[in-house]
Design a protein around this motif. Sequence first.
Motif, PDB file in Angstrom:
ATOM      1  N   ARG A   3       0.413   7.209 -17.686  1.00 32.35           N
ATOM      2  CA  ARG A   3       0.381   5.898 -17.561  1.00 32.35           C
ATOM      3  C   ARG A   3       0.328   5.226 -16.835  1.00 32.35           C
ATOM      4  N   VAL A   4      -1.056   4.104 -16.454  1.00 31.48           N
ATOM      5  CA  VAL A   4      -2.069   4.025 -15.406  1.00 31.48           C
ATOM      6  C   VAL A   4      -0.691   2.438 -15.238  1.00 31.48           C
ATOM      7  N   ALA A   5      -0.615   2.233 -13.599  1.00 32.14           N
ATOM      8  CA  ALA A   5      -0.046   1.333 -13.444  1.00 32.14           C
ATOM      9  C   ALA A   5      -0.939   0.242 -12.063  1.00 32.14           C
ATOM     10  N   THR A   6      -1.537  -1.080 -12.467  1.00 25.73           N
ATOM     11  CA  THR A   6      -1.990  -1.633 -11.139  1.00 25.73           C
ATOM     12  C   THR A   6      -1.206  -2.517 -10.866  1.00 25.73           C
ATOM     13  N   TYR A   7      -1.372  -1.751  -8.949  1.00 21.01           N
ATOM     14  CA  TYR A   7      -0.240  -2.174  -7.974  1.00 21.01           C
ATOM     15  C   TYR A   7      -1.267  -3.061  -7.109  1.00 21.01           C
ATOM     16  N   GLN A   8      -0.477  -4.149  -6.420  1.00 25.84           N
ATOM     17  CA  GLN A   8      -1.384  -4.974  -5.471  1.00 25.84           C
ATOM     18  C   GLN A   8      -0.858  -4.323  -4.094  1.00 25.84           C
ATOM     19  N   PHE A   9      -1.997  -4.460  -3.658  1.00 27.66           N
ATOM     20  CA  PHE A   9      -1.532  -4.427  -1.569  1.00 27.66           C
ATOM     21  C   PHE A   9      -2.425  -5.390  -1.108  1.00 27.66           C
ATOM     22  N   ARG A  10      -1.656  -6.087   0.091  1.00 25.77           N
ATOM     23  CA  ARG A  10      -1.941  -6.760   1.149  1.00 25.77           C
ATOM     24  C   ARG A  10      -2.902  -6.162   2.270  1.00 25.77           C
ATOM     25  N   CYS A  11      -3.843  -6.608   2.619  1.00 20.14           N
ATOM     26  CA  CYS A  11      -4.162  -5.847   3.836  1.00 20.14           C
ATOM     27  C   CYS A  11      -4.449  -7.086   4.848  1.00 20.14           C
ATOM     28  N   ALA A  12      -4.189  -7.213   6.030  1.00 20.56           N
ATOM     29  CA  ALA A  12      -3.610  -8.243   7.067  1.00 20.56           C
ATOM     30  C   ALA A  12      -4.965  -9.374   7.338  1.00 20.56           C
ATOM     31  N   GLU A  13      -6.418  -7.890   7.059  1.00 21.84           N
ATOM     32  CA  GLU A  13      -8.004  -8.591   7.249  1.00 21.84           C
ATOM     33  C   GLU A  13      -8.182  -9.030   6.012  1.00 21.84           C
ATOM     34  N   ASP A  14      -8.084  -8.450   5.248  1.00 22.19           N
ATOM     35  CA  ASP A  14      -8.853  -8.601   3.902  1.00 22.19           C
ATOM     36  C   ASP A  14      -8.107  -9.408   2.735  1.00 22.19           C
ATOM     37  N   GLY A  15      -7.001  -9.160   2.769  1.00 18.88           N
ATOM     38  CA  GLY A  15      -5.799 -10.085   1.678  1.00 18.88           C
ATOM     39  C   GLY A  15      -6.044  -8.923   0.687  1.00 18.88           C
ATOM     40  N   VAL A  16      -5.540  -9.809  -0.566  1.00 23.56           N
ATOM     41  CA  VAL A  16      -4.717  -8.861  -2.278  1.00 23.56           C
ATOM     42  C   VAL A  16      -5.826  -8.001  -2.508  1.00 23.56           C
ATOM     43  N   PHE A  17      -5.269  -6.362  -2.563  1.00 20.09           N
ATOM     44  CA  PHE A  17      -6.971  -5.940  -3.793  1.00 20.09           C
ATOM     45  C   PHE A  17      -5.443  -5.094  -4.607  1.00 20.09           C
ATOM     46  N   ASP A  18      -6.559  -4.446  -5.981  1.00 24.02           N
ATOM     47  CA  ASP A  18      -5.450  -4.083  -6.809  1.00 24.02           C
ATOM     48  C   ASP A  18      -6.568  -2.669  -6.541  1.00 24.02           C
ATOM     49  N   GLY A  27       3.237   3.604  -3.585  1.00 20.83           N
ATOM     50  CA  GLY A  27       3.938   4.060  -2.199  1.00 20.83           C
ATOM     51  C   GLY A  27       3.780   2.687  -1.697  1.00 20.83           C
ATOM     52  N   PRO A  28       4.662   2.598  -0.822  1.00 19.44           N
ATOM     53  CA  PRO A  28       4.701   1.157  -0.152  1.00 19.44           C
ATOM     54  C   PRO A  28       3.584   1.023   1.071  1.00 19.44           C
ATOM     55  N   GLN A  29       2.722   1.823   1.118  1.00 24.53           N
ATOM     56  CA  GLN A  29       1.302   0.966   1.808  1.00 24.53           C
ATOM     57  C   GLN A  29       0.000   1.813   1.317  1.00 24.53           C
ATOM     58  N   TRP A  30      -1.201   1.332   1.396  1.00 25.39           N
ATOM     59  CA  TRP A  30      -1.965   1.888   0.371  1.00 25.39           C
ATOM     60  C   TRP A  30      -2.629   1.438   1.092  1.00 25.39           C
ATOM     61  N   ARG A  31      -3.787   2.362   1.583  1.00 24.36           N
ATOM     62  CA  ARG A  31      -5.060   2.116   2.442  1.00 24.36           C
ATOM     63  C   ARG A  31      -6.230   1.282   2.159  1.00 24.36           C
ATOM     64  N   CYS A  32      -6.592   0.159   2.795  1.00 23.02           N
ATOM     65  CA  CYS A  32      -7.327  -0.565   2.473  1.00 23.02           C
ATOM     66  C   CYS A  32      -9.248  -0.630   2.130  1.00 23.02           C
ATOM     67  N   ALA A  39      -2.294  -1.459   4.452  1.00 25.53           N
ATOM     68  CA  ALA A  39      -1.950  -2.326   3.104  1.00 25.53           C
ATOM     69  C   ALA A  39      -0.750  -2.451   3.157  1.00 25.53           C
ATOM     70  N   VAL A  40       0.108  -3.629   2.838  1.00 25.55           N
ATOM     71  CA  VAL A  40       1.516  -3.957   2.014  1.00 25.55           C
ATOM     72  C   VAL A  40       1.572  -3.851   1.353  1.00 25.55           C
ATOM     73  N   ARG A  41       2.342  -3.006   0.115  1.00 26.88           N
ATOM     74  CA  ARG A  41       2.792  -3.112  -1.200  1.00 26.88           C
ATOM     75  C   ARG A  41       2.804  -4.563  -1.318  1.00 26.88           C
ATOM     76  N   VAL A  42       2.282  -5.063  -2.441  1.00 28.46           N
ATOM     77  CA  VAL A  42       3.094  -6.743  -2.836  1.00 28.46           C
ATOM     78  C   VAL A  42       3.610  -6.550  -4.404  1.00 28.46           C
ATOM     79  N   PHE A  43       4.993  -7.017  -4.458  1.00 26.56           N
ATOM     80  CA  PHE A  43       5.968  -6.751  -5.407  1.00 26.56           C
ATOM     81  C   PHE A  43       5.541  -8.189  -6.020  1.00 26.56           C
ATOM     82  N   SER A  44       4.977  -9.276  -5.671  1.00 23.09           N
ATOM     83  CA  SER A  44       5.399 -10.663  -6.345  1.00 23.09           C
ATOM     84  C   SER A  44       3.416 -10.237  -6.828  1.00 23.09           C
ATOM     85  N   ALA A  45       3.200 -11.378  -7.606  1.00 26.38           N
ATOM     86  CA  ALA A  45       1.427 -11.120  -8.308  1.00 26.38           C
ATOM     87  C   ALA A  45       1.340 -12.963  -8.188  1.00 26.38           C
ATOM     88  N   PRO A  46       1.006 -12.965  -6.567  1.00 27.96           N
ATOM     89  CA  PRO A  46       0.465 -14.166  -5.984  1.00 27.96           C
ATOM     90  C   PRO A  46      -1.544 -14.553  -7.194  1.00 27.96           C
TER      91      PRO A  46
END
Length: 99
Positions: A3-18, A27-32, A39-46
């Motif tokens: 089962r695949v889920a979409t996670y969001q991460f936010r890069c300080a430079e490039d913003g949020v990506f999925d 994990g808590p981080q993902w490479r932009c 990039a840091v994991r985003v738990f809310s969904a802006p």
Amino acid sequence: MHRVATYQFRCAEDGVFDVSLPMGTAGPQWRCPVCGSDAVRVFSAPMLSRTSRALVAAIDRAEKTRDEPDVVSAVPPRSARTLGPMGAPNPALRRLPRP
Ligand SMILES: [Zn+2]
């Protein structure tokens, strides 16, 4: 079956990506993907409209079934049988089986 889920991460430079990952593997981080920094994991969904379209659609559907009564369930039968602007019945309608 994964089962695949979409996670969001936010890069300080490039913003949020999925990132789509099997559930539970994010994990808590993902490479932009743009600049390669962490990039840091985003738990809310802006950016809800972009990221979880399926969820939004599901909510939409629920709202519609709840809020819209059967307003459009019956088309007024007369309007289809009135004469057209030429004073003649619409030829397309003549091919329809009579009730
Ligand atoms: Zn970046």
